[in-house]
Design an enzyme around this catalytic site. Sequence first.
Site, short mmCIF file in Angstrom:
data_model
loop_
_atom_site.label_atom_id
_atom_site.label_comp_id
_atom_site.label_asym_id
_atom_site.label_seq_id
_atom_site.Cartn_x
_atom_site.Cartn_y
_atom_site.Cartn_z
CD1 TRP A 101 -2.09 -2.14 1.78
CD2 TRP A 101 -2.87 -1.33 -0.03
NE1 TRP A 101 -3.12 -2.90 1.43
CE2 TRP A 101 -3.60 -2.50 0.25
CE3 TRP A 101 -3.32 -0.83 -1.22
CZ2 TRP A 101 -4.71 -2.94 -0.60
CZ3 TRP A 101 -4.34 -1.25 -1.96
CH2 TRP A 101 -4.80 -2.22 -1.59
CG ASP A 171 -2.91 4.18 4.49
OD1 ASP A 171 -3.89 3.59 5.15
OD2 ASP A 171 -2.86 3.24 3.34
CE LYS A 195 -8.68 -2.90 3.97
NZ LYS A 195 -7.53 -2.38 3.46
C1 LIG Z 1 -6.92 -1.82 2.12
C2 LIG Z 1 -6.06 -0.95 2.25
C3 LIG Z 1 -5.75 0.09 1.21
C4 LIG Z 1 -6.55 0.31 -0.19
O1 LIG Z 1 -7.81 0.61 0.49
P1 LIG Z 1 -9.05 0.79 -0.72
O2 LIG Z 1 -10.29 1.56 0.30
O3 LIG Z 1 -9.54 -0.34 -1.23
O4 LIG Z 1 -8.68 1.81 -1.68
C5 LIG Z 1 -4.85 1.07 1.53
N1 LIG Z 1 -3.94 1.02 2.41
C6 LIG Z 1 -4.08 0.02 3.44
C7 LIG Z 1 -3.39 0.40 4.43
C8 LIG Z 1 -4.92 -0.85 3.49
O5 LIG Z 1 -5.22 -1.90 4.26
#
Ligand SMILES: *Cc1c(COP(=O)(O)O)cnc(C)c1O
Length: 362
Positions: A101, A171, A195
């Site tokens: 990511w 993030d 998540k």
């Molecule tokens: C799942 C995830 C993403 C991507 O998320 P989307 O909503 O599918 O764009 C980005 N960063 C992390 C850390 C993730 O776990």
Amino acid sequence: MSRVYNFSAGPAVLPEEVLREAADEMLDYKGTGMSVMEMSHRSKAYDTIIKEAEQDLRDLMNIPDNYKVLFLQGGASQQFAMIPMNLMKNGVADYIVTGQWAKKAYQEAQKYGKVNKIASSEDKTFSYIPDCSDLPISEDADYVYICENNTIYGTKYKTLPNTKGKTLVADVSSCFLSEPVDVTKYGVIYGGVQKNIGPAGVVIVIIREDLIPDEPPIKDTPTMLTYKVHADAQSLYNTPPAYGIYICGKVFKWLKKMGGLEAMKTHNEKKAKILYDFLDESKLFKGTVVPEDRSLMNVPFVTGDAELDAKFVKEAKEAGFENLKGHRTVGGMRASIYNAMPIEGVEKLVEFMKKFEAENLK
Ligand SMILES: *Cc1c(COP(=O)(O)O)cnc(C)c1O
């Protein structure tokens, strides 16, 4: 009705209580005679829902007044572009690449300016967090970017990088609200909610006000990708992901009732310890991450034999443990044990792993 133990990395398990409440309110939300799904986002009822959601999140995370909370769409991935488009005043940013990511964010940012990879753990399949105490931070960096919890590889920063005074952007998709956080250490904290907080379709961005430019420095940034537009409209510039925000709001209330983020941290540490302790003593299963950087949320493990891994995943599924297959890029297994995973889920999984080990250890 029977519910499984769902170890999915995302979309992931939500508190049963929240789902039941949403079910009860499905046809008639608090006497409005309609579902939240059918409601105008400009209605009084919805105004209360989104305002309460924001306030509850502010309470939980202790978000200072000089930070905006935005409920946006496009997932975490949209932020990979939105961050550089809005924040790259000097056209320079530093990225720490600790997984897929972070790497995707790093690659996307390259479309908008000069992007430096100042540290990486790719040399060892992202199984650790690099030492970030004295990195070559760029003089003119607009921000330093991290992915705080690496969903796929199961690592987490235990101390934040020394950004040498530069703005930290994180993030936190897969560790959102899993433990207390000092918001003042960040310029931007953001995450997709699927998540640990709610249904896919909502991304929450917590951003310090002074970082929001009147005009994004990147020319012709679309209106919908302009933080200022959403901040000024309090996330109601256009139709927000209304139902998703409503569920997030319920999860915030659930978290408050559970004792807030301190209590969540204790709960999550307890759960993770059960699994990691077993992995450390097991003769069949082994964790893939260096112990000091282990995530409380995502726990990858392997047997070292791909066929046996597949057998485990299959038998686990039959026994009611879903979504234990590791990410396609890593293989093996991964148990995601977010806030809503009950402790019994982890205890029972470990029991099952012990049984599998006894039956399969040669
Ligand atoms: C799942 C995830 C993403 C991507 O998320 P989307 O909503 O599918 O764009 C980005 N960063 C992390 C850390 C993730 O776990």
